[in-house]
Motif scaffolding. Structure first.
Motif, short mmCIF file in Angstrom:
data_model
loop_
_atom_site.label_atom_id
_atom_site.label_comp_id
_atom_site.label_asym_id
_atom_site.label_seq_id
_atom_site.Cartn_x
_atom_site.Cartn_y
_atom_site.Cartn_z
N VAL A 86 67.54 70.20 55.67
CA VAL A 86 68.01 68.84 56.52
C VAL A 86 67.98 69.26 58.03
O VAL A 86 67.44 68.72 58.84
CB VAL A 86 69.15 68.18 55.98
N ALA A 87 68.69 70.47 58.26
CA ALA A 87 68.90 70.87 59.81
C ALA A 87 67.54 71.34 60.32
O ALA A 87 67.47 71.09 61.51
CB ALA A 87 69.85 72.15 59.75
N ILE A 88 66.55 71.71 59.55
CA ILE A 88 65.34 72.14 60.19
C ILE A 88 64.24 71.17 60.20
O ILE A 88 63.66 70.53 61.29
CB ILE A 88 64.65 73.36 59.49
N ARG A 89 64.27 70.07 59.23
CA ARG A 89 63.35 68.95 59.11
C ARG A 89 63.88 67.85 60.02
O ARG A 89 62.95 67.25 60.71
CB ARG A 89 63.39 68.82 57.66
N PRO A 112 66.98 67.62 62.43
CA PRO A 112 68.10 67.93 63.20
C PRO A 112 68.76 66.82 63.90
O PRO A 112 70.26 66.73 64.07
CB PRO A 112 67.36 69.01 64.25
N LEU A 113 67.88 65.58 64.25
CA LEU A 113 69.00 64.82 65.05
C LEU A 113 69.81 63.78 63.93
O LEU A 113 70.82 63.20 64.32
CB LEU A 113 67.97 63.84 65.85
N ARG A 114 69.48 63.64 62.73
CA ARG A 114 70.10 62.71 61.69
C ARG A 114 70.86 63.93 61.06
O ARG A 114 71.51 63.51 59.93
CB ARG A 114 69.13 62.06 60.89
N TYR A 115 70.77 65.11 61.23
CA TYR A 115 71.76 66.30 60.27
C TYR A 115 72.98 65.86 60.00
O TYR A 115 73.60 65.90 58.62
CB TYR A 115 71.44 67.57 60.99
N ALA A 116 73.70 65.65 60.99
CA ALA A 116 75.38 65.28 60.91
C ALA A 116 75.30 64.12 60.20
O ALA A 116 76.42 63.72 59.25
CB ALA A 116 75.99 65.25 62.26
N SER A 117 74.55 62.90 60.24
CA SER A 117 74.77 61.69 59.50
C SER A 117 74.36 61.80 58.02
O SER A 117 74.96 61.19 57.46
CB SER A 117 74.02 60.62 60.12
N ILE A 118 73.39 62.61 57.79
CA ILE A 118 72.89 62.74 56.45
C ILE A 118 73.90 63.47 55.63
O ILE A 118 74.20 63.14 54.66
CB ILE A 118 71.42 63.48 56.27
N ARG A 162 79.65 62.49 51.77
CA ARG A 162 78.66 62.94 51.06
C ARG A 162 78.75 64.41 50.70
O ARG A 162 78.36 64.80 49.47
CB ARG A 162 77.08 62.71 51.82
N ILE A 163 78.90 65.39 51.58
CA ILE A 163 79.30 66.71 50.89
C ILE A 163 80.26 66.81 50.03
O ILE A 163 80.09 67.63 48.97
CB ILE A 163 79.79 67.66 52.17
N ALA A 164 81.62 66.01 50.00
CA ALA A 164 82.63 66.26 48.90
C ALA A 164 81.91 65.75 47.71
O ALA A 164 82.31 66.15 46.75
CB ALA A 164 83.68 65.16 49.53
N LYS A 165 81.24 64.58 47.75
CA LYS A 165 80.63 64.29 46.37
C LYS A 165 79.88 64.96 45.89
O LYS A 165 79.68 64.98 44.52
CB LYS A 165 79.93 62.64 46.75
#
Length: 304
Positions: free
Chosen positions: A126-129, A131-137, A142-145
């Motif tokens: 996600v960070a490479i593909r 990067p602009l939406r990295y933090a929102s994705i 979502r990480i906790a789930k």
């Protein structure tokens, strides 16, 4: 099961193994294992402390790193005390209940680590593909789930193993080839039909480690495809450089695990000493090296 058999079961023990033929130097080897234990606990604890106390590290990559450090702490605490007991005090006996509890934690934590490595591969993609939406994705919710889902997957799949083992009678040689308990080895000590355990064990491996490793490989194929589409050579190198630590962690975890699984499957034709040494690498090296690798590659952690 009769009362006689219950008594026999409750009083039975397994004997753990150190390094056969090296009993004279077990005390010196224990010094090495003590150092490994201290460095593993300290290294992973420091990573957790820095990530927790530094607001600039409250990013997806470092949250996943905290998950990895927590899992490594659990693996170290689950295995090294019994290892040190053997080498320091020649305390080889372990009760069936303690053995089943240990293998539950070892296998659960190992599969959780496999899941965390998959999540970290997704994080890099996600960070490479995008990067602009990295933090929102990859937002905290979502990480906790995702983390909870993979943790439950591992625990639920491993939960039946102690009960499947407890129904057996153990009338064969009770000497295990490692300094800790593993399902694939304990079940072979039973004098009953182990077909169900063998099939279920294979199912767990395929549905966790097998699936995770395949998805990690797929993630890196997509990462490589994305990187090759970047025009700037400098940016391509920079993007790939962010994956180095994760690739090291993947190799440290999967290489000895796959090797140990293969050796257990072809036990008769493999060297017992090789099994023992690979078992130590599998359990001790990732928790020891992962904090070092990530600290070296991350300026934030070093500065922290």
């Amino acid at each position: 099961m009769s009362a006689v058999n219950d008594t026999s079961f409750n009083s039975a023990v397994f004997l753990l193994t150190g390094i056969p033929g090296q009993e004279d130097v077990h005390l010196w080897i224990s010094v090495l294992f003590c150092l490994v234990f201290v460095i593993s606990i300290a290294g992973n604890s420091v990573v957790l402390f820095i990530v927790k106390t530094d607001p600039s590290l409250h990013e997806p990559m470092y949250i996943f790193l905290s998950m990895l450090a927590t899992t490594d702490l659990g693996l170290s605490i689950s295995t090294i005390p019994t290892i040190l007991g053997i080498f320091l005090f020649n305390s080889r006996e372990i009760s069936l209940s303690a053995c089943f509890a240990q293998l539950f934690f070892i296998h659960s934590l190992s599969f959780i680590e496999s899941s965390v490595l998959l999540l970290m591969a997704f994080d890099r993609f996600v960070a490479i593909r995008d990067p602009l939406r990295y933090a929102s994705i990859l937002n905290p919710s979502r990480i906790a789930k995702m983390g909870l889902m993979f943790m439950l997957r591992s625990v639920i799949l491993i939960f039946p193993l102690p009960f499947l083992l407890k129904r057996f009678q153990y009338c064969r040689a009770n000497v295990l080839s490692h300094s800790y308990c593993l399902h694939q080895e304990v079940m072979k000590m039973a004098c009953s039909d182990i077909t169900v355990n063998s099939i279920y064990g294979l199912f767990i491996i395929v549905s966790t480690v097998g699936l995770d490793s395949l998805l990690i490989l797929l993630s890196y194929v997509m990462i490589l495809k994305t990187v090759l589409s970047i025009a700037s050579h400098v940016e391509r190198v920079r993007a790939l450089n962010t994956c180095v630590s994760h690739i090291c962690a993947v190799l440290l975890f999967y290489t000895p695990m796959i090797g140990l699984s293969v050796l257990h499957r072809f036990r008769k034709s493999s060297s017992p000493l090789l099994q023992i040494l690979l078992g130590y690498v599998y359990m001790l090296v990732p928790p020891l090296i992962n904090p070092i690798v990530y600290s070296v590659k991350s300026k934030h952690l070093l500065c922290g």
